[in-house]
Design a protein around this motif. Structure first.
Motif, PDB file in Angstrom:
ATOM      1  N   MET A   1       0.839  -1.195   0.000  1.00 44.78           N
ATOM      2  CA  MET A   1       0.000   0.000   0.000  1.00 44.78           C
ATOM      3  C   MET A   1       0.876   1.247   0.000  1.00 44.78           C
ATOM      4  N   SER A   2       0.542   2.204  -0.850  1.00 43.46           N
ATOM      5  CA  SER A   2       1.336   3.423  -0.938  1.00 43.46           C
ATOM      6  C   SER A   2       1.171   4.255   0.331  1.00 43.46           C
ATOM      7  N   LEU A   3       2.148   5.138   0.567  1.00 42.95           N
ATOM      8  CA  LEU A   3       2.092   5.987   1.747  1.00 42.95           C
ATOM      9  C   LEU A   3       0.871   6.900   1.700  1.00 42.95           C
ATOM     10  N   ALA A   4       0.538   7.389   0.512  1.00 39.57           N
ATOM     11  CA  ALA A   4      -0.631   8.268   0.370  1.00 39.57           C
ATOM     12  C   ALA A   4      -1.907   7.554   0.815  1.00 39.57           C
ATOM     13  N   LYS A   5      -2.049   6.272   0.449  1.00 41.72           N
ATOM     14  CA  LYS A   5      -3.230   5.504   0.828  1.00 41.72           C
ATOM     15  C   LYS A   5      -3.232   5.202   2.324  1.00 41.72           C
ATOM     16  N   ILE A   6      -2.035   4.983   2.884  1.00 42.56           N
ATOM     17  CA  ILE A   6      -1.942   4.747   4.330  1.00 42.56           C
ATOM     18  C   ILE A   6      -2.389   5.989   5.088  1.00 42.56           C
ATOM     19  N   ILE A   7      -1.946   7.161   4.635  1.00 44.27           N
ATOM     20  CA  ILE A   7      -2.344   8.414   5.280  1.00 44.27           C
ATOM     21  C   ILE A   7      -3.850   8.618   5.168  1.00 44.27           C
ATOM     22  N   GLU A   8      -4.393   8.291   4.007  1.00 49.17           N
ATOM     23  CA  GLU A   8      -5.841   8.403   3.801  1.00 49.17           C
ATOM     24  C   GLU A   8      -6.599   7.490   4.767  1.00 49.17           C
ATOM     25  N   GLU A   9      -6.077   6.274   4.943  1.00 49.21           N
ATOM     26  CA  GLU A   9      -6.692   5.328   5.871  1.00 49.21           C
ATOM     27  C   GLU A   9      -6.646   5.857   7.298  1.00 49.21           C
ATOM     28  N   ILE A  10      -5.509   6.417   7.676  1.00 54.50           N
ATOM     29  CA  ILE A  10      -5.348   6.960   9.028  1.00 54.50           C
ATOM     30  C   ILE A  10      -6.307   8.129   9.263  1.00 54.50           C
ATOM     31  N   LYS A  11      -6.391   9.027   8.299  1.00 56.09           N
ATOM     32  CA  LYS A  11      -7.231  10.226   8.453  1.00 56.09           C
ATOM     33  C   LYS A  11      -8.718   9.877   8.534  1.00 56.09           C
ATOM     34  N   SER A  12      -9.104   8.781   7.886  1.00 55.35           N
ATOM     35  CA  SER A  12     -10.521   8.410   7.865  1.00 55.35           C
ATOM     36  C   SER A  12     -10.968   7.686   9.135  1.00 55.35           C
ATOM     37  N   LYS A  13     -10.004   7.281   9.963  1.00 52.49           N
ATOM     38  CA  LYS A  13     -10.355   6.526  11.168  1.00 52.49           C
ATOM     39  C   LYS A  13     -10.859   7.453  12.280  1.00 52.49           C
ATOM     40  N   HIS A  14     -12.022   7.121  12.818  1.00 58.11           N
ATOM     41  CA  HIS A  14     -12.609   7.864  13.928  1.00 58.11           C
ATOM     42  C   HIS A  14     -12.939   6.873  15.037  1.00 58.11           C
ATOM     43  N   ASP A  15     -12.488   7.172  16.243  1.00 56.65           N
ATOM     44  CA  ASP A  15     -12.746   6.296  17.386  1.00 56.65           C
ATOM     45  C   ASP A  15     -13.216   7.160  18.545  1.00 56.65           C
ATOM     46  N   GLU A  16     -14.423   6.915  19.025  1.00 60.47           N
ATOM     47  CA  GLU A  16     -14.995   7.732  20.097  1.00 60.47           C
ATOM     48  C   GLU A  16     -14.178   7.650  21.387  1.00 60.47           C
ATOM     49  N   THR A  17     -13.531   6.496  21.609  1.00 59.64           N
ATOM     50  CA  THR A  17     -12.713   6.364  22.823  1.00 59.64           C
ATOM     51  C   THR A  17     -11.398   7.109  22.651  1.00 59.64           C
ATOM     52  N   GLY A  18     -10.719   6.873  21.527  1.00 59.23           N
ATOM     53  CA  GLY A  18      -9.486   7.623  21.298  1.00 59.23           C
ATOM     54  C   GLY A  18      -8.561   6.989  20.283  1.00 59.23           C
ATOM     55  N   VAL A  19      -7.747   7.845  19.666  1.00 59.43           N
ATOM     56  CA  VAL A  19      -6.689   7.428  18.744  1.00 59.43           C
ATOM     57  C   VAL A  19      -5.384   8.034  19.250  1.00 59.43           C
ATOM     58  N   LEU A  20      -4.370   7.195  19.403  1.00 60.97           N
ATOM     59  CA  LEU A  20      -3.068   7.631  19.905  1.00 60.97           C
ATOM     60  C   LEU A  20      -2.128   7.902  18.733  1.00 60.97           C
ATOM     61  N   THR A  21      -1.496   9.075  18.755  1.00 63.31           N
ATOM     62  CA  THR A  21      -0.495   9.422  17.733  1.00 63.31           C
ATOM     63  C   THR A  21       0.806   9.784  18.433  1.00 63.31           C
ATOM     64  N   ILE A  22       1.870   9.079  18.056  1.00 63.96           N
ATOM     65  CA  ILE A  22       3.191   9.350  18.629  1.00 63.96           C
ATOM     66  C   ILE A  22       4.167   9.676  17.511  1.00 63.96           C
ATOM     67  N   HIS A  23       4.831  10.823  17.621  1.00 65.29           N
ATOM     68  CA  HIS A  23       5.969  11.161  16.771  1.00 65.29           C
ATOM     69  C   HIS A  23       7.166  11.252  17.712  1.00 65.29           C
ATOM     70  N   LEU A  24       8.208  10.473  17.438  1.00 64.47           N
ATOM     71  CA  LEU A  24       9.336  10.400  18.360  1.00 64.47           C
ATOM     72  C   LEU A  24      10.649  10.661  17.628  1.00 64.47           C
ATOM     73  N   ASN A  25      11.336  11.710  18.029  1.00 63.76           N
ATOM     74  CA  ASN A  25      12.657  12.001  17.472  1.00 63.76           C
ATOM     75  C   ASN A  25      13.681  11.104  18.162  1.00 63.76           C
TER      76      ASN A  25
END
Length: 261
Positions: A1-25
């Motif tokens: 799956m291309s990165l563009a499609k992965i980003i699209e999949e991520i953006k479309s996900k909605h979870d009433e409890t929560g979605v965790l996003t971590i960016h780590l340097n």
């Protein structure tokens, strides 16, 4: 799956409890991260998120459960850590994306009903899915990359019998049957222009078929200059005149990204 499609999949996900996003340097060359301080940043970042939801039992429970999975995931990839790490996961378990990066990110932690995608979208624009084409005379390595990750590798060698670019094992068998390396070198020097023209067409087709943004040429000045002269400028992202053909693919990737960044 291309990165563009992965980003699209991520953006479309909605979870009433929560979605965790971590960016780590995790860049060890950064002054304040040379001794693995990113591990402390990870611990503190997750602690702060739990503090934010301490009065929301269902979210706190979900976040704690995800934290255990995050720590397990990072332990698996700890030795691979280069410049950065991204992890996005939903409480319901339907979304889980983790990626070690060879490109820098800004450390951040986010908990909400949708993921925080601003950084990864910016990275996609800055470091699109491309190929690294490493040229070593009659041997060429095509490395497909996405955000500094090797997704696939394909090797080409010129075959004297068929006069085509083929798998290196086929070319080696042909060379063994022929007049040896000296004769091959002589023929290579005589036919380099024609052979590289053929190669350029194959590489451009490979880029198109894989849906990549383009390619970087890497090799000696003589080799890349000859190949570049046959390339469609719209597919060529840049040229790096370094002799890296003898290095392992992950080292090639590291050196190229050090140059680009």
């Amino acid at each position: 799956m291309s990165l563009a499609k992965i980003i699209e999949e991520i953006k479309s996900k909605h979870d009433e409890t929560g979605v965790l996003t971590i960016h780590l340097n995790t860049d060890a060359s950064s002054g304040n991260l040379s001794n693995g301080e990113w591990k402390i940043h990870l611990k503190n970042g997750l602690k702060e998120l739990k503090e934010e939801v301490k009065d929301k039992p269902s979210e706190l429970k979900a976040l704690k459960k995800l934290q255990d999975k995050v720590e397990t995931e990072i332990a698996v990839h700890q030795r691979e850590m280069r410049k950065g790490f991204i992890l996005i996961a939903s409480a319901d378990g339907e979304l889980w994306r983790a990626r070690v990066l060879q490109v820098p990110v800004t450390t951040s932690f986010h908990w909400g009903k949708t993921a925080e995608t601003q950084q990864i979208e910016a990275l996609e624009q800055q470091f699109p899915e491309t190929a690294l084409v490493v040229v070593q005379q009659a041997k060429v390595t095509f490395i497909e990359t996405s955000l500094g990750i090797i997704r696939d590798t394909k090797k080409y060698s010129w075959d004297v019998d068929s006069e085509n670019w083929v798998d290196p094992e086929e070319a080696a068998q042909s060379l063994a049957r022929g007049g040896g390396k000296d004769e091959f070198q002589h023929r290579f020097e005589e036919n380099q222009h024609r052979w590289y023209k053929s190669l350029a067409a194959q590489l451009e087709k490979e880029v198109k078929d894989r849906g990549l943004e383009g390619m970087y040429l890497i090799g000696s000045k003589e080799s890349v200059s000859e190949l570049e002269s046959h390339m469609n400028s719209g597919k060529l992202k840049g040229v790096i005149t370094k002799n890296l053909g003898s290095k392992p693919e992950h080292e090639i990737l590291n050196e190229v990204f050090e140059t680009l960044i």
